[in-house]
Motif scaffolding. Structure first.
Motif, PDB file in Angstrom:
ATOM      1  N   PRO A   1     -17.499   9.247   4.246  1.00  9.95           N
ATOM      2  CA  PRO A   1     -16.048   9.275   4.175  1.00  9.95           C
ATOM      3  C   PRO A   1     -15.500   8.500   3.459  1.00  9.95           C
ATOM      4  CG  PRO A   1     -16.862   9.116   6.875  1.00  9.95           C
ATOM      5  CD  PRO A   1     -17.774   9.606   5.309  1.00  9.95           C
ATOM      6  N   MET A   2     -15.109   8.562   2.693  1.00 16.13           N
ATOM      7  CA  MET A   2     -14.115   7.372   1.868  1.00 16.13           C
ATOM      8  C   MET A   2     -12.481   7.595   1.872  1.00 16.13           C
ATOM      9  SD  MET A   2     -16.543   6.304  -0.924  1.00 16.13           S
ATOM     10  CE  MET A   2     -18.242   6.067  -0.391  1.00 16.13           C
ATOM     11  N   ALA A   3     -12.173   6.446   2.026  1.00 16.60           N
ATOM     12  CA  ALA A   3     -10.422   6.097   2.091  1.00 16.60           C
ATOM     13  C   ALA A   3      -9.919   5.438   0.705  1.00 16.60           C
ATOM     14  CB  ALA A   3      -9.647   6.180   2.904  1.00 16.60           C
ATOM     15  N   PHE A   4      -9.172   5.858  -0.324  1.00 17.57           N
ATOM     16  CA  PHE A   4      -8.969   4.868  -1.139  1.00 17.57           C
ATOM     17  C   PHE A   4      -7.435   4.119  -1.200  1.00 17.57           C
ATOM     18  CE2 PHE A   4     -12.166   7.826  -2.247  1.00 17.57           C
ATOM     19  CZ  PHE A   4     -13.512   7.001  -3.294  1.00 17.57           C
ATOM     20  N   ILE A   5      -7.442   2.933  -0.751  1.00 14.96           N
ATOM     21  CA  ILE A   5      -5.980   2.923  -1.348  1.00 14.96           C
ATOM     22  C   ILE A   5      -5.328   2.217  -1.860  1.00 14.96           C
ATOM     23  CG2 ILE A   5      -4.587   1.532   0.862  1.00 14.96           C
ATOM     24  CD1 ILE A   5      -6.281   3.705   2.155  1.00 14.96           C
ATOM     25  N   LEU A   6      -4.207   2.692  -2.440  1.00 13.45           N
ATOM     26  CA  LEU A   6      -3.070   2.310  -3.645  1.00 13.45           C
ATOM     27  C   LEU A   6      -2.303   0.866  -3.367  1.00 13.45           C
ATOM     28  CD1 LEU A   6      -4.647   4.774  -4.147  1.00 13.45           C
ATOM     29  CD2 LEU A   6      -2.957   5.371  -5.757  1.00 13.45           C
ATOM     30  N   ALA A   7      -3.303   0.303  -3.905  1.00 15.46           N
ATOM     31  CA  ALA A   7      -1.712  -0.929  -4.007  1.00 15.46           C
ATOM     32  C   ALA A   7      -0.604  -0.929  -4.923  1.00 15.46           C
ATOM     33  CB  ALA A   7      -2.146  -2.541  -3.359  1.00 15.46           C
ATOM     34  N   GLU A   8      -0.151  -0.857  -5.148  1.00 10.81           N
ATOM     35  CA  GLU A   8       1.595   0.161  -5.822  1.00 10.81           C
ATOM     36  C   GLU A   8       1.324  -1.923  -6.775  1.00 10.81           C
ATOM     37  OE1 GLU A   8       5.867   1.540  -7.584  1.00 10.81           O
ATOM     38  OE2 GLU A   8       5.052   1.078  -5.383  1.00 10.81           O
ATOM     39  N   ARG A   9       1.881  -2.908  -6.307  1.00 12.62           N
ATOM     40  CA  ARG A   9       2.054  -3.805  -6.946  1.00 12.62           C
ATOM     41  C   ARG A   9       0.976  -4.875  -7.609  1.00 12.62           C
ATOM     42  NH1 ARG A   9       7.709  -3.087  -8.371  1.00 12.62           N
ATOM     43  NH2 ARG A   9       8.861  -2.254  -6.682  1.00 12.62           N
ATOM     44  N   SER A  10      -0.320  -4.880  -6.451  1.00  8.98           N
ATOM     45  CA  SER A  10      -1.488  -5.529  -7.767  1.00  8.98           C
ATOM     46  C   SER A  10      -2.106  -4.682  -8.208  1.00  8.98           C
ATOM     47  CB  SER A  10      -1.810  -5.829  -5.743  1.00  8.98           C
ATOM     48  OG  SER A  10      -1.147  -6.080  -4.819  1.00  8.98           O
ATOM     49  N   SER A  11      -1.700  -3.295  -8.201  1.00  4.14           N
ATOM     50  CA  SER A  11      -2.106  -3.052  -9.597  1.00  4.14           C
ATOM     51  C   SER A  11      -3.805  -2.566  -9.007  1.00  4.14           C
ATOM     52  CB  SER A  11      -2.166  -2.956 -10.770  1.00  4.14           C
ATOM     53  OG  SER A  11      -0.391  -3.238 -10.998  1.00  4.14           O
ATOM     54  N   ILE A  12      -4.082  -2.087  -8.194  1.00  6.93           N
ATOM     55  CA  ILE A  12      -5.885  -2.232  -7.048  1.00  6.93           C
ATOM     56  C   ILE A  12      -5.721  -1.435  -6.598  1.00  6.93           C
ATOM     57  CG2 ILE A  12      -5.464  -4.504  -5.934  1.00  6.93           C
ATOM     58  CD1 ILE A  12      -7.704  -5.463  -6.640  1.00  6.93           C
TER      59      ILE A  12
ATOM     60  N   PRO B   1       0.768  -1.216  -0.222  1.00 10.41           N
ATOM     61  CA  PRO B   1       0.137  -0.525  -0.210  1.00 10.41           C
ATOM     62  C   PRO B   1       0.710   1.804   0.028  1.00 10.41           C
ATOM     63  CG  PRO B   1      -0.756  -1.602   1.422  1.00 10.41           C
ATOM     64  CD  PRO B   1       0.679  -1.805   0.893  1.00 10.41           C
ATOM     65  N   GLU B   2       0.695   2.252  -1.156  1.00  9.86           N
ATOM     66  CA  GLU B   2       1.753   2.846  -1.274  1.00  9.86           C
ATOM     67  C   GLU B   2       0.823   4.452  -1.096  1.00  9.86           C
ATOM     68  OE1 GLU B   2       5.144   4.849  -4.046  1.00  9.86           O
ATOM     69  OE2 GLU B   2       4.140   2.849  -4.545  1.00  9.86           O
ATOM     70  N   GLY B   3       0.108   4.623  -2.384  1.00 12.39           N
ATOM     71  CA  GLY B   3      -0.624   5.804  -2.068  1.00 12.39           C
ATOM     72  C   GLY B   3      -2.491   6.096  -1.944  1.00 12.39           C
ATOM     73  N   MET B   4      -2.311   7.047  -1.425  1.00 11.97           N
ATOM     74  CA  MET B   4      -3.608   6.643  -0.779  1.00 11.97           C
ATOM     75  C   MET B   4      -4.751   8.297  -0.787  1.00 11.97           C
ATOM     76  SD  MET B   4      -4.499   7.677   3.421  1.00 11.97           S
ATOM     77  CE  MET B   4      -3.243   5.677   3.713  1.00 11.97           C
ATOM     78  N   GLU B   5      -6.430   8.621  -1.006  1.00 14.94           N
ATOM     79  CA  GLU B   5      -6.588   9.629  -1.339  1.00 14.94           C
ATOM     80  C   GLU B   5      -7.931   9.521  -0.555  1.00 14.94           C
ATOM     81  OE1 GLU B   5      -7.279  11.944  -1.579  1.00 14.94           O
ATOM     82  OE2 GLU B   5      -8.233  12.598  -3.593  1.00 14.94           O
ATOM     83  N   PHE B   6      -8.647  10.458   0.206  1.00 14.05           N
ATOM     84  CA  PHE B   6      -9.856  10.888   0.777  1.00 14.05           C
ATOM     85  C   PHE B   6     -10.874  11.272   0.093  1.00 14.05           C
ATOM     86  CE2 PHE B   6     -12.229  12.764   4.551  1.00 14.05           C
ATOM     87  CZ  PHE B   6     -13.094  11.958   5.336  1.00 14.05           C
ATOM     88  N   GLY B   7     -11.477  10.949   0.773  1.00 16.25           N
ATOM     89  CA  GLY B   7     -12.793  12.074  -0.355  1.00 16.25           C
ATOM     90  C   GLY B   7     -14.458  11.833   0.053  1.00 16.25           C
ATOM     91  N   VAL B   8     -15.231  12.712   0.489  1.00 14.21           N
ATOM     92  CA  VAL B   8     -16.880  12.834   0.940  1.00 14.21           C
ATOM     93  C   VAL B   8     -17.851  12.463  -0.004  1.00 14.21           C
ATOM     94  CG1 VAL B   8     -18.848  13.670   2.501  1.00 14.21           C
ATOM     95  CG2 VAL B   8     -16.355  13.726   3.053  1.00 14.21           C
ATOM     96  N   PHE B   9     -18.247  11.347  -0.080  1.00 15.96           N
ATOM     97  CA  PHE B   9     -18.938  11.033  -0.958  1.00 15.96           C
ATOM     98  C   PHE B   9     -20.522  11.067  -0.352  1.00 15.96           C
ATOM     99  CE2 PHE B   9     -14.756  10.613  -2.805  1.00 15.96           C
ATOM    100  CZ  PHE B   9     -15.933  10.603  -5.084  1.00 15.96           C
ATOM    101  N   ASP B  10     -21.644  11.832  -1.189  1.00 11.55           N
ATOM    102  CA  ASP B  10     -22.677  11.433  -0.326  1.00 11.55           C
ATOM    103  C   ASP B  10     -22.993  11.628   1.255  1.00 11.55           C
ATOM    104  OD1 ASP B  10     -23.839  12.136  -2.863  1.00 11.55           O
ATOM    105  OD2 ASP B  10     -23.968  10.026  -3.139  1.00 11.55           O
TER     106      ASP B  10
END
Length: 718
Positions: free
Chosen positions: A349-360, A337-346
């Motif tokens: 609150p949501m976290a988006f966790i980027l797994a660099e080597r898994s491409s997911i 897990p390398e990258g990350m983003e956060f946003g509030v949708f409707d």
């Protein structure tokens, strides 16, 4: 639209257990080379941001030394807006309004680092300000009110020195710069000292990632130092170690090509990379690791250092279930897990966790930050590095840095997802819900059985773990409910197999076709295994006769089917005695032990090669998959053809072989684009039930220089 994200123990629950659940689905993919004057140049989307109106994406492109712009007025049809040269290596980009603030590395060496933060007006695409940072920048962040930016000055170490460890001075620091009238006020540049804080190399802090909350407080990770600092423009507020995690049930060994999740790593340092505030008190970290660590998951802390959530192996195990586990990274940092983003949708609150080597990407509902809920796993391009959430437009975007142009592979992409009133389109195949954790990938040959069951095999990517998978196609997504290791009579795994085809033997067992590699001591052969996966004693290995072996080449059997007492195998590409653009369909009579063959006329490739990857008998026809080795926009041939069964009359080896006719049944390229990614190259599996219902699958190459996506779908009845 109200988000209906629910608690679950596995990703399958959201699509199998709910109807019309709000979900993110990929709506488009943008290859970054579309912004290049020369499409043949390497390019890379790394860190990405969006303008205030959400209509333009801007990404850093290190290989080209530019920031690239994408018009997403219509997010389903993104268009190129060109590149802006930044005068160095762009390391990050953040946007306030319509101004891009770019960290630019101009270092001449590790010991003499330097860099700038520059402001670019995105309307005129011109530089409007530049501030000397006094060191090498890594990440940037903007204050929510737009009043200032923060820059993490990493001054990264030379990994070729001192076993690649810190400390190596000069150490890094944190910088803030005020923003007024849409540009930088360089006179306000403020340096915040973060040295002397960490237990690990305190003299050499390496700030990695930075974020700012609504109160103007800055959180920064010191990845190599395994430390976290919270500051404001006046200085450090708090700091603490990122700590360690005890990991159980992981694959920690890279020496074998096998998915075995029975190992442990106690005291694994988190060594976080990305960090994001999720409110004014809590922030999340992605624990990629570096020198000694990487806990393979992610965590949530309060700014006073209290741990409020630890993901442990939850994220990694969910990735295992959808076939994205990168086995060749097992001894390092797993899914990373390398990258990350956060946003509030409707209001969620949501976290988006980027797994660099898994491409997911993992999507988590953070309504309760002490107990996040995994809502989805999103397929991405190769190597998701950066992401941006655009809640006002219900959009989420990833920047995928890997560009495999030199290897003829997939290019770097920016991928766009939309929150929709729909079920998740991905995954199409999962092992979630099985009695135990089942790792899988590199699916090749398939065969249909009864009651909706398809059997599939993995190929030589998992050479130490040849496995037959039992797939229930009556669920959505289809579910791997069991795995059967293929073994020798002594119970040892049947290593040195490259299983590319499987068919039923009519007695509860299977015949398996193995594609040989004589240069790697992998024989071209047929194997007979029982229902328990054990190779049978008497006819367990059927080797090829001298007439075939005299002309063999590396690309051998890529499928097997049974018609009466005859096994038919498709040879992938021409062998030494084949005419151009003709391959053999080889027959073996189980009763008489006689061999024969016919010739199949395949397409002439426009680029690369074209070959066969599957063969299935059904009704009055024999079906084959014919594909090229091209990917994305270069893909031409991904098709299913059928041959009249009446023409499948083998001639003895050594005689002139009859040439069968073929009829196109389905062009698979439109199917491969239904998930709005790019056309993958390896369509390898086909299974047809007695009623004609077909299932098709792709080989994800074990997530090695691959997006890891496995397409598993039914086009209906043939």
């Amino acid at each position: 639209m109200t988000c209906k994200l629910v608690a679950m123990t596995s990703v399958i629950a959201i699509s199998a257990g709910m109807a019309n659940a709000d979900a993110f689905n990929r709506i488009s993919s943008f290859p970054t080379f579309l912004n290049n004057a020369d499409a043949g140049e390497e390019s890379s989307a790394e860190i990405i941001s969006a303008t205030a109106d959400g209509m333009t994406l801007v990404y850093s492109d290190s290989p080209l030394g530019v920031i690239g712009l994408i018009d997403i007025t219509d997010p389903a049809n993104p268009t190129p807006k060109g590149n802006i040269a930044v005068g160095g290596e762009p390391t990050a980009v953040s946007i306030i309004g319509n101004t891009a603030f770019v960290g630019v590395n101009t270092s001449e060496s590790f010991t003499n680092p330097s860099g700038m933060v520059k402001a670019f007006d995105l309307d005129s695409m011109t530089e409007i300000a530049a501030c000397d940072l006094g060191g090498q920048p890594d990440s940037t962040a903007t204050a929510p009110d737009g009043s200032f930016i923060a820059v993490a000055i990493e001054n990264e170490r030379d990994e070729d020195l001192g076993d690649g460890r810190v400390g190596q001075t000069p150490g890094g620091f944190l910088v803030t710069v005020d923003v007024a009238d849409g540009t930088l006020n360089c006179d306000s540049l403020n340096v915040i000292d973060v040295s002397g804080l960490a237990d690990v190399a305190p003299e050499d802090p390496e700030p990695e990632f930075v974020d700012i909350n609504a109160e103007g407080e800055i959180v920064v990770t010191l990845q190599e130092n395994n430390h976290i600092v919270v500051a404001n423009k006046d200085g450090v507020i708090s700091h603490f170690s990122a700590g360690a995690v005890d990991l159980e049930g992981i694959d920690a060994t890279d020496e074998r090509a096998a998915l075995i999740f029975n190992e442990s790593q106690p005291g694994r340092l988190r060594e976080p990379d990305a960090v994001q505030w999720i409110d004014n008190t809590h922030f999340a970290i992605a624990n990629e690791g570096d020198m000694d660590g990487g806990s393979r998951g992610w965590s949530i802390f309060s700014q006073d250092g209290a741990l409020v959530y630890e993901n442990g192996t939850g994220f990694e195990h969910a990735i295992v279930e959808v076939g994205h586990y990168p086995d060749r990274r097992s001894d390092a940092k797993g899914v990373e897990p390398e990258g990350m983003e956060f946003g509030v949708f409707d209001n969620t609150p949501m976290a988006f966790i980027l797994a660099e080597r898994s491409s997911i990407v993992g999507v988590y509902d953070l309504t309760d930050p002490t107990a996040p809920l995994l809502a989805q796993l999103l397929p991405s391009g190769v190597g998701p590095e950066g992401a941006v959430a655009i809640p006002a437009r219900n959009l989420f975007v990833t920047a995928n840095e890997v560009d495999l142009i030199e290897d003829g592979g997939v290019r770097s992409h920016v991928m766009i997802y939309q929150l929709q009133d729909a079920d998740p389109a991905y995954p199409q195949l999962t092992s979630a819900g099985a009695d135990e954790l089942i790792g899988w990938g590199a699916i090749s040959g398939m065969v249909a059985d009864a009651d909706g069951i398809v059997w599939a095999v993995n190929d030589s990517f998992y050479g130490f773990q040849p496995t037959i998978f039992k797939i229930d196609t009556t669920t959505t997504p289809a579910t791997i409910v069991d795995s059967i290791p293929v073994t020798r009579q002594n119970g040892d795994p049947a290593q040195q197999l490259d299983m590319e085809g499987i068919t039923l033997d009519g007695e509860g067992g299977f015949y398996i076709a193995s594609e040989g590699r004589t240069d790697r001591v992998i024989p071209h052969a047929i194997y007979h295994v029982n229902a328990d996966g054990e190779i049978q004693f008497r006819d367990g290995e059927i080797g090829l006769p001298p007439e075939l072996m005299a002309n063999e080449r590396r690309f051998g059997f890529e499928g097997i089917t049974k018609v009466g007492d005859v096994l038919w195998m498709a040879v992938q590409r021409e062998w030494a005695d084949d005419p151009a653009n003709h391959v053999k369909l080889v027959a073996y009579n189980l009763e008489t032990e006689e061999w024969g063959a016919v010739h199949y006329p395949k397409a002439e490739p426009s680029t690369g090669w074209v070959g066969l990857s599957e063969i299935v008998a059904h009704g009055d026809f024999v079906y084959v998959i014919e594909r090229d080795n091209q990917i994305g926009g270069a893909a031409v041939t991904k098709k299913i053809y059928r041959i009249p069964a009446a023409e499948m009359v083998p001639a003895p080896l050594g005689e002139a072989l009859p040439v069968v006719s073929k009829e196109e049944v389905r062009n698979l390229i439109p199917d491969l684009l239904t998930l709005n990614g790019y056309a993958v190259d390896k369509v390898e599996g086909l299974a047809i039930f007695p009623d004609g219902t077909a299932w098709i699958s792709t080989d994800n190459d074990g997530v090695d220089d691959s997006s890891g996506e496995t397409y598993f779908w039914s086009p209906g009845q043939f």
